[in-house]
Design an enzyme around this catalytic site. Structure first.
Site, short mmCIF file in Angstrom:
data_model
loop_
_atom_site.label_atom_id
_atom_site.label_comp_id
_atom_site.label_asym_id
_atom_site.label_seq_id
_atom_site.Cartn_x
_atom_site.Cartn_y
_atom_site.Cartn_z
N HIS A 63 -1.52 10.82 7.30
CA HIS A 63 -2.49 9.72 7.25
C HIS A 63 -3.06 9.48 8.64
CE1 HIS A 63 1.10 7.68 8.66
NE2 HIS A 63 0.47 6.52 8.81
N HIS A 65 -3.24 6.89 10.79
CA HIS A 65 -2.81 5.94 11.79
C HIS A 65 -2.57 6.74 13.07
CE1 HIS A 65 -1.44 2.57 8.82
NE2 HIS A 65 -2.66 2.36 9.27
N ASP A 67 -0.50 7.09 15.52
CA ASP A 67 0.72 7.80 15.92
C ASP A 67 0.95 9.08 15.13
OD1 ASP A 67 1.08 5.96 13.81
OD2 ASP A 67 3.22 5.79 14.14
N HIS A 68 0.10 9.35 14.13
CA HIS A 68 0.24 10.56 13.33
C HIS A 68 -0.90 11.55 13.53
CE1 HIS A 68 3.64 8.98 10.91
NE2 HIS A 68 3.13 7.85 11.37
N HIS A 141 1.48 3.19 1.42
CA HIS A 141 1.25 2.75 2.79
C HIS A 141 -0.11 2.04 2.77
CE1 HIS A 141 2.51 2.91 6.93
NE2 HIS A 141 1.46 3.59 7.35
N ASP A 208 5.74 7.50 6.65
CA ASP A 208 5.04 6.24 6.47
C ASP A 208 4.80 5.86 5.02
OD1 ASP A 208 5.05 6.66 9.18
OD2 ASP A 208 3.17 5.57 9.47
N HIS A 266 10.86 8.77 13.31
CA HIS A 266 9.81 7.76 13.31
C HIS A 266 10.42 6.36 13.50
CE1 HIS A 266 6.42 5.32 11.63
NE2 HIS A 266 5.67 6.31 12.07
ZN LIG Z 1 1.24 4.58 9.35
#
Ligand SMILES: [Zn+2]
Length: 309
Positions: A63, A65, A67-68, A141, A208, A266
């Site tokens: 996804h 976000h 941090d990914h 999520h 997530d 994570h």
């Molecule tokens: Zn996320």
């Protein structure tokens, strides 16, 4: 021997710490070298491992976000800088195509590498690889998120002494595997008489998400499960609210799904002692348990022993 292992680039959620880089993982699986969820700094973390950008064959993003995926611009530009000659497939939630387009062309660079952009359009989408099937499942999520699993089909391992006993050699072996039997001097030899089942292996990557059907679908009978455990049970209400798992939840999923080796990662920066994740998960899962650390390597466990027959 083919190599099947997970290389951990980073293990922090949301914000990195002095000990933990943002997320990032590489799965080596025979000819496939798959980069999952490259967070910031992934390109440099690779330098500390035996994997190079040139090795990558595929990128999977769960996804959009930060941090990914904020490691995508650097990693993608590096593919061109290194003039990677083979195409690199990229999978991500189709609803995030605009984010991907921005990250892909975040700055000016001379693009030489070929990206095969194959977004995930639907729950259960499957991509056929030489070594098995890559499957995406929808997770829970706040934004569109997919987890992935790689499933190798069950096969057969031929027994050389049995083949020799029947006098089967050369191209006849291939025919026996393909057709399932071979007629030899008026007698039919079946594949099962000269082989044992070779159970396929499974890898699952669950990031997530709150608990949902997709989590269980991905984790089912995984030999190696990499799963987020952002929180501990003391923050279970918060975890549910923001679409994340606790270590206890992740461990229970692993137990209920017959997972063999469990990798938790994570982690929220609010916890400084990783042993707390271990202790919480251990109460719910008695298989191989690994609390991921940056720049470590986790082997796929040896292939399951086939049941007789
Ligand atoms: Zn996320």
């Amino acid at each position: 021997m083919s190599m099947r292992e997970l290389v951990v680039l980073g293990t922090a959620s949301q914000a990195p710490t002095r000990q933990r880089n943002h997320n990032g993982y590489v799965l080596r699986w025979d000819d496939e070298v798959i980069l999952f969820d490259p967070g910031e700094g992934s390109q440099r973390q690779l330098l500390h491992t035996t994997v190079t950008a040139t090795d990558l064959t595929r990128i999977c993003v769960t996804h959009f976000h930060g941090d990914h995926c904020l490691g995508l611009p650097g990693t993608i530009q590096r593919l061109s800088l290194d003039r990677v000659a083979h195409p690199v497939a990229v999978h991500f939630p189709a609803g995030g195509a605009e984010y991907f387009a921005r990250l892909r062309h975040a700055t000016s660079f001379y693009e030489t590498a070929e990206l095969r952009v194959e977004p995930i359009e639907a729950d259960g989408q499957r991509i056929t690889l030489g070594c098995g099937t890559l499957e995406a499942r929808r997770l829970r999520h706040p934004i569109e998120t997919y987890g992935y699993r790689l499933v190798e089909p069950d096969g057969h391992r031929m027994l050389p002494e049995k083949l020799t006993a029947y006098g089967i050699a050369g191209p006849a072996v291939g025919e026996l595997i393909r057709v399932g039997h071979l007629d030899l001097n008026g007698r039919r030899v079946t594949r099962d008489e000269v082989s044992v089942p070779r159970p396929g292996q499974r890898f699952a990557f669950v990031m997530d998400t709150g608990l949902c059907d997709g989590v269980y679908a991905l984790a089912e009978h995984a030999d190696l499960l990499v799963i987020e455990s952002t929180f501990l049970e003391s923050e279970a209400a918060l975890a549910a609210e923001v679409g994340h798992l606790t270590a206890a939840q992740a461990a229970r999923v692993a137990t209920e799904s017959g997972v063999r080796r469990l990798v938790l990662t994570h982690f929220s920066q609010r916890y400084s002692d990783p042993r707390r994740f271990h202790d919480e998960a251990r109460a719910h899962f008695d298989g191989d348990l690994i609390i991921a650390e940056d720049l470590t390597t986790v082997q796929l466990p040896p292939r399951r022993v086939a049941s007789a027959g």
